[in-house]
Write a protein that holds these residues in place. Structure first.
Motif, PDB file in Angstrom:
ATOM      1  N   MET A  20      11.081 -27.723  19.926  1.00  0.00           N
ATOM      2  CA  MET A  20      11.222 -26.924  18.707  1.00  0.00           C
ATOM      3  C   MET A  20      11.286 -27.879  17.523  1.00  0.00           C
ATOM      4  O   MET A  20      12.285 -28.580  17.336  1.00  0.00           O
ATOM      5  N   GLY A  57      10.183 -28.787  13.256  1.00  0.00           N
ATOM      6  CA  GLY A  57       9.719 -28.324  11.957  1.00  0.00           C
ATOM      7  C   GLY A  57      10.847 -27.945  11.024  1.00  0.00           C
ATOM      8  O   GLY A  57      11.955 -28.491  11.085  1.00  0.00           O
ATOM      9  N   GLN A  58      10.559 -26.992  10.139  1.00  0.00           N
ATOM     10  CA  GLN A  58      11.558 -26.491   9.209  1.00  0.00           C
ATOM     11  C   GLN A  58      12.638 -25.735   9.984  1.00  0.00           C
ATOM     12  O   GLN A  58      12.336 -24.970  10.898  1.00  0.00           O
ATOM     13  N   LEU A  86       6.263 -35.048   8.445  1.00  0.00           N
ATOM     14  CA  LEU A  86       6.714 -33.847   7.745  1.00  0.00           C
ATOM     15  C   LEU A  86       7.852 -34.153   6.777  1.00  0.00           C
ATOM     16  O   LEU A  86       7.825 -33.732   5.610  1.00  0.00           O
ATOM     17  N   ASP A  91       2.159 -31.722   7.672  1.00  0.00           N
ATOM     18  CA  ASP A  91       2.591 -30.903   8.804  1.00  0.00           C
ATOM     19  C   ASP A  91       1.513 -30.906   9.883  1.00  0.00           C
ATOM     20  O   ASP A  91       0.500 -30.217   9.776  1.00  0.00           O
ATOM     21  N   ILE A 118       2.466 -30.398  13.181  1.00  0.00           N
ATOM     22  CA  ILE A 118       3.191 -29.854  14.330  1.00  0.00           C
ATOM     23  C   ILE A 118       2.386 -28.707  14.940  1.00  0.00           C
ATOM     24  O   ILE A 118       1.973 -27.788  14.225  1.00  0.00           O
ATOM     25  N   GLU A 132       1.329 -25.222  16.566  1.00  0.00           N
ATOM     26  CA  GLU A 132       1.898 -23.895  16.328  1.00  0.00           C
ATOM     27  C   GLU A 132       2.936 -23.527  17.384  1.00  0.00           C
ATOM     28  O   GLU A 132       3.975 -22.945  17.075  1.00  0.00           O
ATOM     29  N   ARG A 179       6.637 -24.780  16.828  1.00  0.00           N
ATOM     30  CA  ARG A 179       7.424 -24.387  15.660  1.00  0.00           C
ATOM     31  C   ARG A 179       8.572 -23.463  16.077  1.00  0.00           C
ATOM     32  O   ARG A 179       8.472 -22.742  17.071  1.00  0.00           O
ATOM     33  N   PRO A 180       9.666 -23.451  15.323  1.00  0.00           N
ATOM     34  CA  PRO A 180      10.773 -22.555  15.663  1.00  0.00           C
ATOM     35  C   PRO A 180      10.350 -21.095  15.801  1.00  0.00           C
ATOM     36  O   PRO A 180      10.914 -20.357  16.614  1.00  0.00           O
ATOM     37  N   GLU A 181       9.336 -20.691  15.034  1.00  0.00           N
ATOM     38  CA  GLU A 181       8.880 -19.301  15.096  1.00  0.00           C
ATOM     39  C   GLU A 181       8.406 -18.912  16.490  1.00  0.00           C
ATOM     40  O   GLU A 181       8.453 -17.736  16.863  1.00  0.00           O
TER      41      GLU A 181
END
Length: 346
Positions: free
Chosen positions: A294, A296-297, A328, A334, A336, A338, A341-343
Motif C-alpha cells: 500500500m 502513495g498518498q 513521489l 507518481d 506507483i 494502480e 494505491r491505498p484506494e
C-alpha cells in the motif's frame, strides 16, 4: 534538534529503505519508532527474496521483478555505507517437482521466464542428482531451478540500513515531533488504525512463525518445498518458515504450529534432522486488503504518505518501493502502480 525535510514513522524495512533513498537524493531525514530499527516483523530471520511464478504477468509481478534486479546494487550500497553485512546474495532457488503435471507446468514456465525475465534470469528443470545432498526430496527426481531468487538476513539487513543512515547523520528516535513531509510505514498496527476510521478493513496482521537452525550450507541456493522457505544464511545458519495465521492470541510467541513447520522442513530436507535449533521466532506481517503493498498518498491524512502492507514480500519489494516513494515525496512524480494505491484496499 535540527529541522528535517522528511519524517518517517516506522523503522521497519519500508521505512528504513524510503529514508535511505530520500537521504541519497539530498533530503534531511528523521525516523521515529518506539521499538527501534527492525523491532517488528522486519526483524525476522527468514529473508527469502523469491519471485512470483513467471506467468500471467501483471503490474505486481513486473514491479517485483524490477525490485529483485535492483537488490544487488541497493544492498551493496547500504552495506558499504554501514560497514555491516545485510547477508544479501543472489544464489537462486530450488523446488521439487511432484509429478508429470507439475513437470509440464515447470517446462511451460521456463519458456515464459525467458521472455518475461528479459534474459536476466533463468527458470529451468534440472536433475536432483546435479545438486547432491542439498537437494530437497523430489518424487520425480527433478527440480525447478531459478536464478532470480536472492536471500538476506532480515534482522541484519535492518541493522545495516540503520547504521548506514545514522552514519550520515539521520536520527532514529523513539519519540519526536513530525517535521517536513511525513511518511507512515507503521506495519500491521498502522493498518489496524486505518481500519478504525474506514468503512471496512483495509488490511490486517498475519502472524508468522519461523525457526533458525545451526547448519552451514555455504552459498547453496534457497529451497521451496511443502510451502516452506528454507534459506541458508551467510552466518552459517539456515532459516525455515513460516506459518500464516490470521487469528492469534499472542503476536510474538511460538507454539505447536512452529513444531509442525520444523517437522515438515526436516521431512523435505533430511540434512536438517540433526541440526540444532538456535532460535524460534514469531512476528506479525502487515497484509493489505489488496495483498499488494500500500503506497502513495495517505488515505486519511491529507498531505501525508503511506508505505505499508509488505506482508511476505516486503524485503524483495523494498528497493523499488523506496525508489517510487522517493520519486513521489521529493519530486512529485507518481509511478506507483494502480493496484498498489491505498484506494485498491478500500
Amino acid at each position: 534538534m535540527a529541522m528535517v525535510d522528511l519524517t518517517v514513522r516506522g523503522a521497519g524495512i519500508f521505512g528504513l529503505s524510503i529514508a535511505w533513498a530520500c537521504l541519497r537524493r539530498g533530503a534531511s531525514v528523521r525516523i521515529i519508532d518506539p521499538g527501534g530499527p527492525g523491532a517488528g516483523a522486519s526483524g525476522g530471520i527468514v529473508g527469502a527474496l523469491a519471485p512470483h511464478v513467471p506467468e500471467n504477468w501483471n503490474e505486481k509481478k513486473a514491479f517485483q521483478f524490477e525490485s529483485l534486479m535492483m537488490a544487488e546494487e541497493f544492498w551493496g550500497g547500504v552495506d558499504a555505507a554501514s560497514g555491516l553485512s545485510s547477508g544479501y546474495a543472489r544464489l537462486g532457488r530450488l523446488q521439487p517437482i511432484a509429478d508429470e503435471a507439475a513437470l509440464a507446468m515447470a517446462q511451460a514456465r521456463a519458456a515464459s521466464a525467458a521472455s518475461l525475465w528479459k534474459g536476466q534470469a533463468i527458470w529451468r528443470v534440472i536433475s536432483a542428482e546435479q545438486v547432491g545432498a542439498w537437494a530437497p526430496q523430489s518424487p520425480t527426481g527433478l527440480l525447478i531451478e531459478d536464478s532470480l531468487s536472492g536471500r538476506l538476513h532480515p534482522r541484519k539487513a535492518c541493522a545495516s540500513l540503520a547504521a548506514a543512515l545514522t552514519a550520515r547523520g539521520v536520527e532514529i528516535r523513539p519519540m519526536a515531533e513530525d517535521e517536513g513531509r511525513i511518511v507512515h510505514a507503521t506495519g500491521w498496527q498502522g493498518l489496524l488504525e486505518l481500519n478504525d476510521a474506514s468503512r471496512r478493513p483495509m488490511g490486517n496482521g498475519v502472524k508468522g512463525q519461523a525457526a533458525l537452525f545451526d547448519y552451514d550450507a555455504g552459498d547453496c541456493p534457497q529451497l521451496f518445498a511443502d510451502a516452506l522457505h528454507i534459506v541458508p544464511h551467510a552466518d552459517g545458519t539456515v532459516a525455515v518458515g513460516s506459518t500464516s495465521e490470521r487469528d492469534f492470541a499472542s503476536p510474538d510467541s511460538t507454539d505447536g504450529a512452529l513444531d509442525d513447520v520444523i517437522f515438515r522442513a526436516q521431512q523435505a530436507f533430511p540434512v536438517l534432522r540433526d541440526a540444532p535449533i538456535l532460535e524460534r521466532w514469531a512476528g506479525v506481517r502487515p497484509r493489505s486488503r489488496s495483498r499488494a503493498p500500500m503506497l502513495g498518498q495517505h488515505p486519511q491524512r491529507a498531505g501525508e504518505f503511506i508505505a505499508n502492507g509488505g506482508f511476505k514480500i516486503g524485503f524483495g519489494m523494498a528497493p523499488k518501493v523506496a525508489q517510487v516513494m522517493a520519486d513521489l515525496i521529493l519530486e512529485g512524480r507518481d509511478a506507483i502502480p494502480e493496484g498498489f494505491r491505498p484506494e485498491a484496499s478500500l
